[in-house]
Design a protein around this motif. Structure first.
Motif, PDB file in Angstrom:
ATOM      1  N   LEU A 135      39.515 -68.715  41.812  1.00 42.02           N
ATOM      2  CA  LEU A 135      39.494 -67.264  41.718  1.00 42.02           C
ATOM      3  C   LEU A 135      40.202 -66.806  40.448  1.00 42.02           C
ATOM      4  O   LEU A 135      39.747 -65.877  39.771  1.00 42.02           O
ATOM      5  N   ALA A 136      41.299 -67.480  40.103  1.00 43.72           N
ATOM      6  CA  ALA A 136      42.018 -67.130  38.874  1.00 43.72           C
ATOM      7  C   ALA A 136      41.180 -67.434  37.637  1.00 43.72           C
ATOM      8  O   ALA A 136      41.246 -66.711  36.637  1.00 43.72           O
ATOM      9  N   ALA A 137      40.366 -68.493  37.707  1.00 41.68           N
ATOM     10  CA  ALA A 137      39.507 -68.833  36.574  1.00 41.68           C
ATOM     11  C   ALA A 137      38.425 -67.788  36.374  1.00 41.68           C
ATOM     12  O   ALA A 137      37.933 -67.575  35.270  1.00 41.68           O
ATOM     13  N   GLY A 138      38.059 -67.097  37.459  1.00 49.34           N
ATOM     14  CA  GLY A 138      37.083 -66.026  37.361  1.00 49.34           C
ATOM     15  C   GLY A 138      35.654 -66.529  37.382  1.00 49.34           C
ATOM     16  O   GLY A 138      35.383 -67.730  37.472  1.00 49.34           O
ATOM     17  N   GLY A 139      34.725 -65.587  37.295  1.00 45.49           N
ATOM     18  CA  GLY A 139      33.314 -65.927  37.305  1.00 45.49           C
ATOM     19  C   GLY A 139      32.751 -66.033  38.701  1.00 45.49           C
ATOM     20  O   GLY A 139      33.453 -65.824  39.695  1.00 45.49           O
ATOM     21  N   PRO A 140      31.465 -66.351  38.801  1.00 42.70           N
ATOM     22  CA  PRO A 140      30.835 -66.512  40.112  1.00 42.70           C
ATOM     23  C   PRO A 140      31.536 -67.594  40.931  1.00 42.70           C
ATOM     24  O   PRO A 140      31.776 -68.693  40.437  1.00 42.70           O
ATOM     25  N   GLN A 141      31.867 -67.270  42.162  1.00 41.04           N
ATOM     26  CA  GLN A 141      32.579 -68.201  43.036  1.00 41.04           C
ATOM     27  C   GLN A 141      31.573 -68.907  43.949  1.00 41.04           C
ATOM     28  O   GLN A 141      30.778 -68.266  44.633  1.00 41.04           O
ATOM     29  N   TYR A 142      31.651 -70.237  43.966  1.00 38.00           N
ATOM     30  CA  TYR A 142      30.719 -71.067  44.718  1.00 38.00           C
ATOM     31  C   TYR A 142      31.478 -71.702  45.872  1.00 38.00           C
ATOM     32  O   TYR A 142      32.271 -72.613  45.686  1.00 38.00           O
ATOM     33  N   GLU A 143      31.230 -71.213  47.079  1.00 39.61           N
ATOM     34  CA  GLU A 143      32.023 -71.596  48.238  1.00 39.61           C
ATOM     35  C   GLU A 143      31.195 -72.375  49.255  1.00 39.61           C
ATOM     36  O   GLU A 143      29.969 -72.288  49.276  1.00 39.61           O
ATOM     37  N   LEU A 144      31.889 -73.121  50.106  1.00 34.10           N
ATOM     38  CA  LEU A 144      31.258 -73.806  51.218  1.00 34.10           C
ATOM     39  C   LEU A 144      31.331 -72.923  52.459  1.00 34.10           C
ATOM     40  O   LEU A 144      32.369 -72.319  52.733  1.00 34.10           O
ATOM     41  N   LEU A 145      30.249 -72.862  53.220  1.00 36.15           N
ATOM     42  CA  LEU A 145      30.272 -72.146  54.488  1.00 36.15           C
ATOM     43  C   LEU A 145      31.311 -72.771  55.409  1.00 36.15           C
ATOM     44  O   LEU A 145      31.395 -73.992  55.540  1.00 36.15           O
ATOM     45  N   SER A 146      32.122 -71.938  56.033  1.00 37.82           N
ATOM     46  CA  SER A 146      33.138 -72.424  56.964  1.00 37.82           C
ATOM     47  C   SER A 146      33.341 -71.390  58.062  1.00 37.82           C
ATOM     48  O   SER A 146      32.741 -70.312  58.045  1.00 37.82           O
ATOM     49  N   ARG A 147      34.233 -71.697  58.993  1.00 35.12           N
ATOM     50  CA  ARG A 147      34.486 -70.764  60.083  1.00 35.12           C
ATOM     51  C   ARG A 147      35.258 -69.536  59.615  1.00 35.12           C
ATOM     52  O   ARG A 147      35.357 -68.549  60.359  1.00 35.12           O
ATOM     53  N   THR A 148      35.802 -69.557  58.398  1.00 36.97           N
ATOM     54  CA  THR A 148      36.522 -68.396  57.876  1.00 36.97           C
ATOM     55  C   THR A 148      35.718 -67.621  56.834  1.00 36.97           C
ATOM     56  O   THR A 148      36.227 -66.671  56.254  1.00 36.97           O
ATOM     57  N   THR A 149      34.474 -68.021  56.599  1.00 38.61           N
ATOM     58  CA  THR A 149      33.695 -67.403  55.529  1.00 38.61           C
ATOM     59  C   THR A 149      33.550 -65.899  55.705  1.00 38.61           C
ATOM     60  O   THR A 149      33.737 -65.127  54.750  1.00 38.61           O
ATOM     61  N   ASP A 150      33.207 -65.454  56.903  1.00 32.05           N
ATOM     62  CA  ASP A 150      33.011 -64.015  57.116  1.00 32.05           C
ATOM     63  C   ASP A 150      34.265 -63.235  56.710  1.00 32.05           C
ATOM     64  O   ASP A 150      34.186 -62.239  55.974  1.00 32.05           O
ATOM     65  N   ARG A 151      35.411 -63.687  57.196  1.00 34.86           N
ATOM     66  CA  ARG A 151      36.671 -63.012  56.887  1.00 34.86           C
ATOM     67  C   ARG A 151      36.984 -63.081  55.399  1.00 34.86           C
ATOM     68  O   ARG A 151      37.408 -62.098  54.781  1.00 34.86           O
ATOM     69  N   ASP A 152      36.748 -64.255  54.797  1.00 33.68           N
ATOM     70  CA  ASP A 152      37.077 -64.438  53.390  1.00 33.68           C
ATOM     71  C   ASP A 152      36.223 -63.553  52.484  1.00 33.68           C
ATOM     72  O   ASP A 152      36.727 -62.961  51.518  1.00 33.68           O
ATOM     73  N   VAL A 153      34.939 -63.468  52.787  1.00 26.46           N
ATOM     74  CA  VAL A 153      34.048 -62.641  51.961  1.00 26.46           C
ATOM     75  C   VAL A 153      34.408 -61.164  52.100  1.00 26.46           C
ATOM     76  O   VAL A 153      34.461 -60.424  51.101  1.00 26.46           O
ATOM     77  N   ARG A 154      34.669 -60.740  53.326  1.00 29.35           N
ATOM     78  CA  ARG A 154      35.099 -59.348  53.513  1.00 29.35           C
ATOM     79  C   ARG A 154      36.351 -59.050  52.688  1.00 29.35           C
ATOM     80  O   ARG A 154      36.463 -57.995  52.050  1.00 29.35           O
ATOM     81  N   ALA A 155      37.309 -59.967  52.721  1.00 27.61           N
ATOM     82  CA  ALA A 155      38.566 -59.759  52.009  1.00 27.61           C
ATOM     83  C   ALA A 155      38.343 -59.693  50.505  1.00 27.61           C
ATOM     84  O   ALA A 155      38.927 -58.840  49.821  1.00 27.61           O
ATOM     85  N   LEU A 156      37.511 -60.578  49.976  1.00 24.67           N
ATOM     86  CA  LEU A 156      37.232 -60.556  48.542  1.00 24.67           C
ATOM     87  C   LEU A 156      36.602 -59.226  48.125  1.00 24.67           C
ATOM     88  O   LEU A 156      37.008 -58.619  47.125  1.00 24.67           O
ATOM     89  N   ARG A 157      35.629 -58.771  48.870  1.00 27.63           N
ATOM     90  CA  ARG A 157      34.963 -57.519  48.518  1.00 27.63           C
ATOM     91  C   ARG A 157      35.906 -56.328  48.713  1.00 27.63           C
ATOM     92  O   ARG A 157      35.928 -55.406  47.880  1.00 27.63           O
ATOM     93  N   ALA A 158      36.712 -56.364  49.752  1.00 21.37           N
ATOM     94  CA  ALA A 158      37.653 -55.267  49.983  1.00 21.37           C
ATOM     95  C   ALA A 158      38.702 -55.198  48.883  1.00 21.37           C
ATOM     96  O   ALA A 158      39.199 -54.113  48.549  1.00 21.37           O
TER      97      ALA A 158
END
Length: 260
Positions: A135-158
């Motif tokens: 995240l500090a490096a910036g740019g498009p973030q390429y993540e693995l689907l996990s049980r926390t993905t929904d929460r993590d994506v919401r947090a990033l956008r928020a």
């Protein structure tokens, strides 16, 4: 096995991920996807430049490049960069330890991701194991689907993150539990929470029973996209509604599952 383009289109996937150790990546030419991502599975499995030339003539190609590996190290030996067609896009990752030497594994990740991003500001950045650094490096973030993905994506956008979020998931277009476990049981069993929940020495494929089977089937839906094409498509729509921009599917039962 369901293999029609109409079936694949129901999933809503945007990109197919291929592993060169498992298949001839030129099979991507027959896939109903405009973009293909090629995983790094060791230098000996890196596609030859003429193969990549064939692919980029018809597809957008993204190649995983581990910044700690010799040949891709932006602060050291970067000789492999010169062998890649300029049209090949990059996915900068720390690199899976299984595909790195002891010396490569010992190299610092953060400065190399930063230097790589300076070289190619459009590259995706793989977040597995290095989420804060990525995240500090910036740019498009390429993540693995996990049980926390929904929460993590919401947090990033928020928090105001506006760049691309791409999400990778092994994909099984099947309702049968045995088929699902044979395809992704091993993969999900390596996720930390799943590994800790599994009974010791339990099988992780369709032969799993009892508590192990229950854990693996639940984890298959947390860490992979499984079910009918319509079920997969519904989950993909949910993820995109949360803020995921690009869904990358790995055909866990083999590339034939994504063929026309």
């Amino acid at each position: 096995m369901l293999t029609s383009e109409r079936t694949v289109s129901k999933t809503g996937l945007d990109v197919a991920a291929l592993k060169p150790k498992e298949c001839d990546v030129r099979r991507a030419l027959n896939l109903p996807f405009d973009t293909v991502a090629i995983d790094y599975e060791g230098r000996e499995h890196l596609p030859e430049s003429d193969v990549l030339d064939e692919l980029v003539a018809e597809k957008r190609v993204l190649l995983t490049t581990p910044v700690r590996a010799d040949g891709f190290d932006p602060l050291g030996d970067d000789s492999l960069y010169e062998t890649l067609p300029p049209e090949v896009g990059r996915v900068f990752v720390a690199g899976h330890p299984a595909y790195l030497t002891d010396a490569e594994r010992s190299r610092a990740i953060a400065p190399r991701l930063g230097a790589a991003r300076e070289r190619d500001a459009d590259a995706w950045v793989g977040t597995e194991g290095v989420e804060r650094v990525a995240l500090a490096a910036g740019g498009p973030q390429y993540e693995l689907l996990s049980r926390t993905t929904d929460r993590d994506v919401r947090a990033l956008r928020a928090a105001g993150f506006e760049d691309t979020i791409a999400l990778y998931a092994p994909t099984v277009c099947a309702d049968d539990d045995d088929e699902i476990l044979d395809a992704v049981g091993g993969y999900v069993s390596r996720r930390g929470p799943v590994r800790r929940a599994l009974p010791e020495d339990a099988p992780v494929d369709s032969s799993a029973t009892g508590r192990a089977r229950e854990v693996l089937l639940k984890a298959s839906r947390d860490y992979a996209l499984v079910g009918s094409p319509e079920d997969v498509g519904e989950r993909v729509r949910e993820l995109k509604d949360l803020g995921v921009d690009v869904m990358v599917g790995y055909p866990a039962r083999g590339v034939d599952e994504f063929l026309d």
